[in-house]
Design a protein around this motif. Structure first.
Motif, short mmCIF file in Angstrom:
data_model
loop_
_atom_site.label_atom_id
_atom_site.label_comp_id
_atom_site.label_asym_id
_atom_site.label_seq_id
_atom_site.Cartn_x
_atom_site.Cartn_y
_atom_site.Cartn_z
N ARG A 153 0.82 -1.22 0.00
CA ARG A 153 0.00 0.00 0.00
C ARG A 153 0.85 1.27 0.00
O ARG A 153 0.58 2.22 -0.75
CB ARG A 153 -0.96 0.00 1.19
CG ARG A 153 -2.20 0.86 0.91
CD ARG A 153 -3.14 0.97 2.10
NE ARG A 153 -3.22 -0.24 2.88
CZ ARG A 153 -3.48 -0.27 4.18
NH1 ARG A 153 -3.66 0.87 4.84
NH2 ARG A 153 -3.55 -1.40 4.83
N SER A 154 1.90 1.29 0.82
CA SER A 154 2.74 2.49 0.86
C SER A 154 3.47 2.69 -0.46
O SER A 154 3.67 3.83 -0.91
CB SER A 154 3.73 2.40 2.02
OG SER A 154 4.56 1.27 1.89
N THR A 155 3.84 1.59 -1.11
CA THR A 155 4.49 1.68 -2.43
C THR A 155 3.54 2.27 -3.46
O THR A 155 3.91 3.16 -4.24
CB THR A 155 4.96 0.29 -2.89
OG1 THR A 155 5.90 -0.23 -1.95
CG2 THR A 155 5.61 0.36 -4.27
N LEU A 156 2.30 1.80 -3.46
CA LEU A 156 1.31 2.30 -4.41
C LEU A 156 0.97 3.76 -4.14
O LEU A 156 0.80 4.56 -5.08
CB LEU A 156 0.05 1.44 -4.36
CG LEU A 156 0.20 0.00 -4.86
CD1 LEU A 156 -1.05 -0.82 -4.57
CD2 LEU A 156 0.51 -0.01 -6.35
N LEU A 157 0.89 4.15 -2.87
CA LEU A 157 0.63 5.55 -2.52
C LEU A 157 1.73 6.46 -3.06
O LEU A 157 1.46 7.51 -3.66
CB LEU A 157 0.54 5.70 -0.99
CG LEU A 157 -0.75 5.22 -0.33
CD1 LEU A 157 -0.56 5.10 1.18
CD2 LEU A 157 -1.88 6.21 -0.62
N ARG A 158 2.97 6.03 -2.88
CA ARG A 158 4.10 6.82 -3.36
C ARG A 158 4.07 6.99 -4.87
O ARG A 158 4.24 8.09 -5.40
CB ARG A 158 5.41 6.16 -2.91
CG ARG A 158 6.67 6.82 -3.47
CD ARG A 158 7.92 6.15 -2.92
NE ARG A 158 7.96 4.73 -3.15
CZ ARG A 158 8.29 4.16 -4.30
NH1 ARG A 158 8.60 4.92 -5.36
NH2 ARG A 158 8.33 2.84 -4.42
N LEU A 159 3.83 5.88 -5.57
CA LEU A 159 3.82 5.93 -7.03
C LEU A 159 2.64 6.74 -7.57
O LEU A 159 2.76 7.47 -8.55
CB LEU A 159 3.77 4.51 -7.61
CG LEU A 159 5.07 3.71 -7.52
CD1 LEU A 159 4.83 2.28 -7.95
CD2 LEU A 159 6.16 4.35 -8.39
N ALA A 160 1.49 6.61 -6.92
CA ALA A 160 0.30 7.35 -7.37
C ALA A 160 0.54 8.85 -7.26
O ALA A 160 0.20 9.63 -8.17
CB ALA A 160 -0.92 6.94 -6.55
N HIS A 161 1.12 9.29 -6.14
CA HIS A 161 1.41 10.72 -5.96
C HIS A 161 2.46 11.20 -6.97
O HIS A 161 2.37 12.30 -7.51
CB HIS A 161 1.90 10.98 -4.53
CG HIS A 161 0.79 10.97 -3.52
ND1 HIS A 161 0.56 9.89 -2.70
CD2 HIS A 161 -0.16 11.89 -3.22
CE1 HIS A 161 -0.48 10.15 -1.92
NE2 HIS A 161 -0.94 11.36 -2.21
N GLN A 162 3.44 10.33 -7.24
CA GLN A 162 4.49 10.69 -8.20
C GLN A 162 3.90 10.83 -9.61
O GLN A 162 4.16 11.83 -10.31
CB GLN A 162 5.57 9.61 -8.20
CG GLN A 162 6.64 9.78 -9.28
CD GLN A 162 7.53 8.56 -9.40
OE1 GLN A 162 7.83 7.90 -8.40
NE2 GLN A 162 7.96 8.24 -10.61
N LEU A 163 3.11 9.84 -10.03
CA LEU A 163 2.60 9.83 -11.40
C LEU A 163 1.50 10.85 -11.63
O LEU A 163 1.30 11.30 -12.76
CB LEU A 163 2.08 8.43 -11.74
CG LEU A 163 3.13 7.38 -12.04
CD1 LEU A 163 2.49 6.02 -12.25
CD2 LEU A 163 3.94 7.76 -13.28
N ARG A 164 0.81 11.23 -10.57
CA ARG A 164 -0.29 12.18 -10.71
C ARG A 164 0.17 13.47 -11.38
O ARG A 164 -0.59 14.13 -12.09
CB ARG A 164 -0.89 12.47 -9.32
CG ARG A 164 -2.20 13.23 -9.31
CD ARG A 164 -3.36 12.32 -9.65
NE ARG A 164 -3.74 12.39 -11.05
CZ ARG A 164 -4.76 11.74 -11.58
NH1 ARG A 164 -5.50 10.92 -10.85
NH2 ARG A 164 -5.04 11.86 -12.85
N LYS A 165 1.46 13.80 -11.16
CA LYS A 165 2.00 15.03 -11.74
C LYS A 165 2.41 14.85 -13.20
O LYS A 165 2.61 15.82 -13.92
CB LYS A 165 3.23 15.48 -10.94
CG LYS A 165 2.95 15.72 -9.46
CD LYS A 165 4.25 15.82 -8.67
CE LYS A 165 4.00 15.83 -7.17
NZ LYS A 165 5.26 15.78 -6.40
N GLU A 166 2.54 13.59 -13.62
CA GLU A 166 3.06 13.32 -14.96
C GLU A 166 2.00 12.85 -15.96
O GLU A 166 2.22 12.93 -17.17
CB GLU A 166 4.15 12.23 -14.89
CG GLU A 166 5.29 12.55 -13.93
CD GLU A 166 6.26 11.37 -13.81
OE1 GLU A 166 6.38 10.59 -14.78
OE2 GLU A 166 6.87 11.22 -12.74
#
Length: 455
Positions: free
Chosen positions: A157-170
């Motif tokens: 879950r923490s991995t997916l949270l990190r990636l979702a926040h990162q990709l949201r900008k891209e």
């Protein structure tokens, strides 16, 4: 301008190929029709496409499944626990060498050395009109198993949270392939509205039109090829936001029958039979199986697992044997028929008091008749609990291999990994244990038989 994006999705097929031909024929036709009117479509799989209880999957060690995914035109898949922990490290490392699709899983990587080139934390898909879709994925947290197989796991879950926040900008849209189960999907949706859609699996849940939580759409397509999901996203390119998203499940049994579909399904089974029909050892007599008693086969199996594990005693259910061992030439196919389960051995360290408790629990008169589903079991009924090397005398004293147990000694019990999840023996869940991987029961019997029947 409104753009319609279609994502067809499957999950938890477990190598049930009955409806595979019609299902993929339908998706191909739909995708061709959508392309003709200028609408983008993708095809995803959310894990557990393979299951080694299937003859074709076993014979090809999952490579046959990858070939089927290639032929069907999948765009992105993730791994489930059946891909992740029922193959050796080397087998999983090379499973997708010939894949024509992207494989995304963010929370698994090699404990040492480089990870396989196919293993990506995310991918970005771009539609015909330039809309960017970020695809992230994670698989269920079977940490102990992955560790024994030389893989490391990060928290899903923490991995997916990190990636979702990162990709949201891209990207414009973020979707997640989750082989985590419905409960984890719901928690993820609550914590991460940055994800637009979570494609669900693992717990085999069925969500006919999806489920909305915190603005996130969750999907669930059951198991065994029962359904194909069809997600439709309407994206407003001017406003740069999703204005509509809906998911529907299609009953694969109701799809049009494909020419020669039975021949296709039969071909995969025949091919598996052909590959596995190779001699592994020769017996001088047959070994019968019994579901409600000790048997010649259970005695042989007990010797095999005690030798493999070095344990003091053994515990397993008689329902684990789906057939007897024939006299004469025994093939890998015979062993797969007897032991189709993706089950491993596990040794557990227990005190005398704990061993006595386990022995008494094993006398439960209702267990033999349970029609067990899940936990890796691929049999019909649970069968009698069989104990080897430990018993209790009339004075309720524990005997280990016929001798009074030493209360100062910790004993090692070998059993099946399905008992370590706490359903039958809650104390096993927290006891000190060691899983024996990657060999399945059939592999252990082949190794033992090749030595034993040479004597």
């Amino acid at each position: 301008m409104l753009e319609k994006i279609h994502i067809f999705h499957t999950n938890d097929l477990h190598s049930h190929f009955k409806y595979w031909p019609r299902m993929q024929s339908y998706v191909k036709e739909m995708r061709n029709n959508l392309a003709a009117i200028g609408e983008t479509s993708y095809l995803f799989d959310v894990g557990d496409h393979l299951d080694r209880s299937n003859i074709y999957t076993e014979a090809t060690v999952g490579r046959g499944n990858v070939q089927l995914l290639n032929e069907a035109g999948y765009d992105v898949v993730t791994i489930g626990n059946n891909e992740g922990i029922t193959l050796s490290h080397e087998e999983l490392f090379h499973l997708y060498d010939d894949a024509n699709f992207e494989v995304v899983v963010a929370n698994v990587y090699a404990s040492q050395g480089e990870k396989p080139s196919w293993m990506k934390p995310y991918v970005i898909l771009t539609t015909e009109t330039g809309t960017k879709i970020g695809v992230i994925a994670a698989t269920a947290m079977f940490e102990v198993y992955y560790q024994e197989l030389s893989w490391h796991m990060d928290d899903a879950r923490s991995t997916l949270l990190r990636l979702a926040h990162q990709l949201r900008k891209e990207v414009d849209i973020v979707v997640c392939l989750s082989h985590l189960g419905i409960t984890e999907d719901e928690l993820l949706a609550e914590e991460c509205p940055e994800i637009d859609v979570i494609f669900g699996s693992h717990t085999h849940h069925v969500l006919p039109t999806g489920k909305h939580i915190n603005g996130v759409l969750l999907t669930g397509g059951g198991k065994f090829g029962q359904y194909t999901g069809h997600l439709v996203i309407e994206y407003d390119k001017k406003m740069r936001k999703i204005v509509e998203k809906e998911d529907t499940l299609i009953h694969n049994k109701d799809l049009p029958i494909v020419n020669n579909e039975q021949k296709m399904v039969q071909f995969w089974e025949d091919e598996g039979n052909r590959i596995l029909d190779t001699p592994v050892f020769t017996t001088n007599k047959s070994y019968n199986k019994e579901w409600f008693h000790y048997s010649q086969l259970s005695d042989l199996f007990a010797h095999a697992i005690l030798e493999k594990s070095g344990a003091d005693c053994a515990l397993f259910n008689a329902g684990i044997f789906l057939d007897g061992l024939p006299k004469g030439t025994v093939t890998a196919l015979d062993l797969h028929r007897i032991f189709p389960h993706p089950i491993n051995l596990c040794t557990i360290e227990l005190s005398v008091a704990e061993m006595k408790e386990i022995y008494m629990q094993s006398k439960n008169e209702e267990w033999p008749y349970i029609e067990l589903k899940g936990l890796g079991f691929r049999g019909v009924i649970f069968g009698k609990m069989l104990t080897y090397g430990f018993s209790m005398n009339d004075n309720r004293q524990l005997l280990i291999n016929g001798k009074l147990a030493d209360h100062d000694h910790i004993y090692k019990l070998v059993t099946l990994d399905l008992f370590t999840f706490g359903y039958f023996y809650p104390s096993f869940k927290y006891a000190k244990k060691q899983y024996i991987l990657p060999e399945f029961l059939r592999n252990i019997m082949i190794d033992y038989g090749q030595r034993f029947f040479k004597q």
